[in-house]
Motif scaffolding. Sequence first.
Motif, PDB file in Angstrom:
ATOM      1  N   PRO A  22     -25.524  38.282  -5.543  1.00 32.16           N
ATOM      2  CA  PRO A  22     -26.346  37.209  -4.966  1.00 32.16           C
ATOM      3  C   PRO A  22     -26.719  36.139  -5.978  1.00 32.16           C
ATOM      4  N   ALA A  23     -27.015  36.547  -7.226  1.00 38.10           N
ATOM      5  CA  ALA A  23     -27.409  35.572  -8.235  1.00 38.10           C
ATOM      6  C   ALA A  23     -26.277  34.588  -8.527  1.00 38.10           C
ATOM      7  N   VAL A  24     -25.041  35.094  -8.640  1.00 35.96           N
ATOM      8  CA  VAL A  24     -23.900  34.223  -8.925  1.00 35.96           C
ATOM      9  C   VAL A  24     -23.546  33.375  -7.700  1.00 35.96           C
ATOM     10  N   GLY A  25     -23.660  33.949  -6.496  1.00 35.82           N
ATOM     11  CA  GLY A  25     -23.442  33.155  -5.286  1.00 35.82           C
ATOM     12  C   GLY A  25     -24.394  31.978  -5.229  1.00 35.82           C
ATOM     13  N   PHE A  26     -25.655  32.225  -5.558  1.00 35.76           N
ATOM     14  CA  PHE A  26     -26.661  31.172  -5.634  1.00 35.76           C
ATOM     15  C   PHE A  26     -26.311  30.177  -6.727  1.00 35.76           C
TER      16      PHE A  26
ATOM     17  N   SER B 291     -27.203  40.035   1.357  1.00 31.35           N
ATOM     18  CA  SER B 291     -27.985  39.357   0.326  1.00 31.35           C
ATOM     19  C   SER B 291     -27.231  38.166  -0.251  1.00 31.35           C
ATOM     20  N   ILE B 292     -25.913  38.302  -0.389  1.00 25.75           N
ATOM     21  CA  ILE B 292     -25.111  37.195  -0.919  1.00 25.75           C
ATOM     22  C   ILE B 292     -25.121  36.020   0.050  1.00 25.75           C
ATOM     23  N   ILE B 293     -24.926  36.299   1.332  1.00 27.16           N
ATOM     24  CA  ILE B 293     -24.960  35.238   2.340  1.00 27.16           C
ATOM     25  C   ILE B 293     -26.315  34.540   2.336  1.00 27.16           C
ATOM     26  N   LYS B 294     -27.373  35.333   2.256  1.00 20.70           N
ATOM     27  CA  LYS B 294     -28.719  34.764   2.252  1.00 20.70           C
ATOM     28  C   LYS B 294     -28.946  33.905   1.005  1.00 20.70           C
TER      29      LYS B 294
ATOM     30  N   SER C 121     -19.667  41.133  -7.056  1.00 24.94           N
ATOM     31  CA  SER C 121     -20.137  42.426  -6.559  1.00 24.94           C
ATOM     32  C   SER C 121     -19.030  43.466  -6.568  1.00 24.94           C
ATOM     33  N   PHE C 122     -17.793  43.027  -6.334  1.00 21.01           N
ATOM     34  CA  PHE C 122     -16.669  43.959  -6.258  1.00 21.01           C
ATOM     35  C   PHE C 122     -16.174  44.379  -7.639  1.00 21.01           C
ATOM     36  N   PHE C 123     -16.067  43.423  -8.564  1.00 18.62           N
ATOM     37  CA  PHE C 123     -15.446  43.701  -9.853  1.00 18.62           C
ATOM     38  C   PHE C 123     -16.436  44.056 -10.955  1.00 18.62           C
TER      39      PHE C 123
ATOM     40  N   GLY D 295     -19.523  29.715  -3.009  1.00 17.13           N
ATOM     41  CA  GLY D 295     -20.588  30.608  -3.457  1.00 17.13           C
ATOM     42  C   GLY D 295     -20.445  32.007  -2.895  1.00 17.13           C
ATOM     43  N   LEU D 296     -20.066  32.093  -1.614  1.00 17.11           N
ATOM     44  CA  LEU D 296     -19.892  33.398  -0.973  1.00 17.11           C
ATOM     45  C   LEU D 296     -18.760  34.187  -1.630  1.00 17.11           C
ATOM     46  N   ILE D 297     -17.629  33.535  -1.854  1.00 17.32           N
ATOM     47  CA  ILE D 297     -16.485  34.210  -2.477  1.00 17.32           C
ATOM     48  C   ILE D 297     -16.821  34.634  -3.908  1.00 17.32           C
TER      49      ILE D 297
END
Length: 351
Positions: free
Chosen positions: A83-87, A49-52, A130-132, A122-124
């Motif tokens: 995903p929201a923050v990656g976007f 979802s993050i990649i997308k 998602s991890f923290f 964005g991916l990182i």
Amino acid sequence: MTTFINNLWEITTELAPWLLFGLILAGILHILLPSSFVRKHLGHGGIGSIIKAVAIGVPMPLCSCGVIPTAIGLKKDGASDGPAVGFLISTPQTGLDSIFVSAGFLGWPFAIFKVLSAFVTGLIGGLLVSFFDKPKEQDEIVESCGGGCCSEGHQENVKEEVSPKIEKEKSKFSEMLRFSLMLLSGIYVWLVVGVILAAIITTALPEGKLSEYGWTSGITGMLTMLAISLPMYICATSSVPLAASLVMAGMPTGSALVLLMAGPATNIATIGAIAKAFGKRVTTIYVLTVAVMSVLLGLGFEKVIQVSNEHMGHHHTLPDWIKTGSAIVLITLLIWFAIKDLISRTTRQKF
């Protein structure tokens, strides 16, 4: 003054065709990839979802202020913070209009690296969130960017973009044109400011002048550019002529990349809105990701892609008649938007 006017015209003619072409492509993308599709396919978390989310965000022409309601809309619709923050990180750094303007002013190697940088950052950022960040109940939702970073007209446009689309009997061409003009109307003030500042720098600083000062090079120059760009609102498209002028004056290309990454992705108003909608932990990850990655990627650009300043700057690759015609069209549109805003404000003041 004559030199300034000549530089102003030259920068406008270099900017106009790439900007107009990018806006048209953005309108086509809007038709093929509506916002409802964006929200539907992001899911509820995970690397997929993050990649997308990042892949969708990179070509979308939303500024750091306009992306806030869209990202919050994703959160409201059930998307997780990752995903929201990656976007949120990848989208304002670039867009179809910004990509072509960057290529026109700074060359395709720079433009492509800038796109990849937005994607990686964005991916990182999404993965770190998602991890923290532990799942929690929905925070208070912010419907606008706050702090007045957008003009009133642009705020209305943003609301129109993120609200459910009403079916209208319009042709695809007219809808594409409407959306492209809406995008330009949202950034035209910053576009004018960016071009004027670029012309001032080009006039005031002889070519290569900044290279005489040691602090502009390496990590010192990048950290200086980071400190300037983090709190400021800088549009991804209108900042390109400014960065190109600084490069022509001798600023290292890595520092220009820092400006074009950190500037559009952050500003004080955006940071405040993110803190209110996502919480302090997510906001800290967001700011640190943009800051650290912009500097690392700036250093990486100078190491991996050895492009000297003399190969950067204004690229004269298009026929003069295309550049002149595009400049006339762009200037006409800018005057039209300015008149509309003036009439609108005058009317509101009377009532």
